[in-house]
Design an enzyme around this catalytic site. Structure first.
Site, short mmCIF file in Angstrom:
data_model
loop_
_atom_site.label_atom_id
_atom_site.label_comp_id
_atom_site.label_asym_id
_atom_site.label_seq_id
_atom_site.Cartn_x
_atom_site.Cartn_y
_atom_site.Cartn_z
N GLY A 1 -15.90 10.21 2.20
CA GLY A 1 -14.78 10.40 1.62
C GLY A 1 -13.78 8.94 1.71
O GLY A 1 -12.61 8.69 1.50
N LYS B 1 -1.71 -3.86 -2.57
CA LYS B 1 -0.67 -3.61 -1.37
C LYS B 1 -0.47 -5.02 -1.29
O LYS B 1 0.93 -5.57 -0.45
CB LYS B 1 -1.52 -3.13 -0.56
CG LYS B 1 -2.26 -2.12 -0.53
CD LYS B 1 -4.05 -1.32 0.38
CE LYS B 1 -3.50 0.03 0.37
NZ LYS B 1 -5.39 0.07 0.19
#
Ligand code: NAP
Length: 424
Positions: A185, A203
């Protein structure tokens, strides 16, 4: 005790993490903040999906039921640019404070949304958009408000860091490490945004805007991803006293900005060298505080929900908090930087090949501090030459590498990685 309600757009990894966090820590949040927080409505796409303990009576597929109900804050946890941008703009138009974890929408339309928010006298909280649970936005806008930030460097993409860590520590190939990240994940089915460096660049744009008080046009960051990194590069790094990390760097050089994300060789004692797996770290230097490093989980439902919640509480308490409205400033991105370099050339095992490469570098004044060759007996097309180059300008090095790439003895694309001796 203040009674406040929030409306959620999205109930995926982070949305569910937030629902769970509020359920689990509602009393603690109330005790600390004086706010009793409830959720009024949750927008989803698929009403039939299993969402564990989420109260199904709160779910809706109709955005207007979420945006225009009487909630105090609209929390956008959908992701991507549309329809997130439209929903945020509508919430602002309704006079709502907004919290988002969405770096993509901020990188794409942040300036427009922050202007709209200022015009309606509402605010957008975006702590979770960078560094997951690490409170770096609050540090830059509140804790270090008195510091001129000189530079920021960090590891801001958990997927790249997870892949590089598994490759280095378990001798996995890139493909094996990516598959492991997807299974655990830590990588999407389509991992391009992460492994090609786009997510880290978005970011970094947010961090650079906050740190330097600039409004950047999207796409200003020089971007290199990790697709071309081979296990061989990590093993060379290890043997030479380095680790390979995907780093994000922002420096205000005065007339220019140095903004880049790329894989790099870091000495094993570099502060960012110890950041493993899905963890993120942001290191910054302020003119008063000096150097600091923030380290923590950069992704995952629960850590990200923690950052979202801090924005929500800030807004519902009516704190003045950060108003992010930087002025557009024209500062070019430095086109050419100096660095030491690691180079890997896949080669045919024929006499004189190392000499050809060394000559092409030497002709432009690129000097070599280390050279080694790996040759496979019986497989003359599986060789490689690895070189560490002394500090030189990237433009000069690139010309030499392009020339070498055209040599008939090359069997594949050269790999060029910067060596981050120290962030100066
Ligand atoms: N996951 C992380 O670790 C992490 C870390 C930091 C920041 N973030 C950011 O947090 C945001 C949310 O990420 P996530 O991982 O939670 O995403 P996610 O698991 O894909 O969940 C997205 C949610 O939005 C809903 N949604 C998507 N499109 C929609 C539409 N057109 N109309 C209505 N609902 C829609 C989905 O509904 P259905 O459930 O019905 O499909 C789902 O509930 C993103 O901006 C991401 O970049 C995530």
């Amino acid at each position: 005790m203040k009674q406040r309600s929030i409306a959620l757009l999205g109930c995926g990894t982070v949305g569910r993490g937030l629902v769970e966090l509020i359920r689990k820590n509602r009393a603690l949040i109330a005790e600390r903040s004086g706010v009793d927080l409830t959720i009024s409505k949750i927008l989803v796409r698929d009403m039939g999906k299993d969402r564990g303990d989420v109260d199904r009576s709160l779910l809706t597929c109709r955005p207007e039921e979420v945006i225009t109900n009487g909630s105090d804050v609209v929390v956008e946890l959908i992701g991507g640019i549309e329809p997130a941008r439209t929903f945020i703009a509508r919430a602002i138009g309704e006079g709502k404070n907004v919290v988002t974890a969405n770096k993509a929408v901020l990188a794409h339309s942040g300036a427009e949304l922050f202007r709209a928010a200022a015009a309606r006298n509402v605010r957008i909280g975006f702590e979770a958009s960078v560094g997951g649970g690490i409170p770096i936005v609050r540090a830059l806008t509140c804790g270090l408000v008195g510091d001129r930030i000189l530079e920021i460097s960090g590891i801001v993409n958990g997927t790249c860091n997870y892949i590089l860590t598994r490759m280095a520590e378990e001798k996995l190939s890139f493909a094996q490490a990516l598959a492991a990240a997807q299974k655990e994940g830590f990588a999407e089915a389509d991992p391009s945004l992460d492994i090609d460096g786009i997510d880290a660049a978005q970011k970094l744009e947010i961090l650079a805007e906050l740190a330097f008080g600039l409004q950047l046009d999207p796409g200003r960051v020089r971007v290199q991803g990790i697709r071309d990194i081979d296990l061989e590069d990590l093993q060379s790094a290890e043997a030479l006293g380095y680790v390979v990390k995907h780093v994000a760097i922002a420096k205000d050089l005065g007339r220019e900005l140095d903004l880049r994300v790329h894989p790099a060789f870091l000495p094993k004692n570099h502060p960012l060298a110890h950041v493993r797996h899905e963890f993120n770290a942001v290191r910054l230097k302020g003119d008063a505080v000096g150097e600091m490093i923030f380290h923590g989980k950069g992704a995952g439902g629960s850590p990200t929900a923690s950052a979202v919640l801090s924005d929500i509480i800030d807004l519902v308490k009516g704190d003045t908090g950060p108003v992010h409205l930087p002025e557009p400033v024209e500062k070019p991105v430095a086109p050419d930087i100096e660095s030491e370099y690691y180079l890997r050339f896949p080669i045919l095992d024929v006499p004189g090949v190392i000499g050809l490469i060394a000559t092409a570098l030497g002709n432009r004044g690129v000097s070599i501090s280390h050279a080694s060759a790996t040759l496979v007996r019986g497989a003359p097309d599986k060789g490689s030459v690895k070189i560490l180059a002394h500090r030189c300008r990237e433009s000069v090095l690139r010309k030499s590498v392009d020339e070498i790439a055209r040599l008939p003895v090359l069997t594949g694309k050269p790999v060029v990685l910067r060596i981050l001796e120290e962030v100066t």
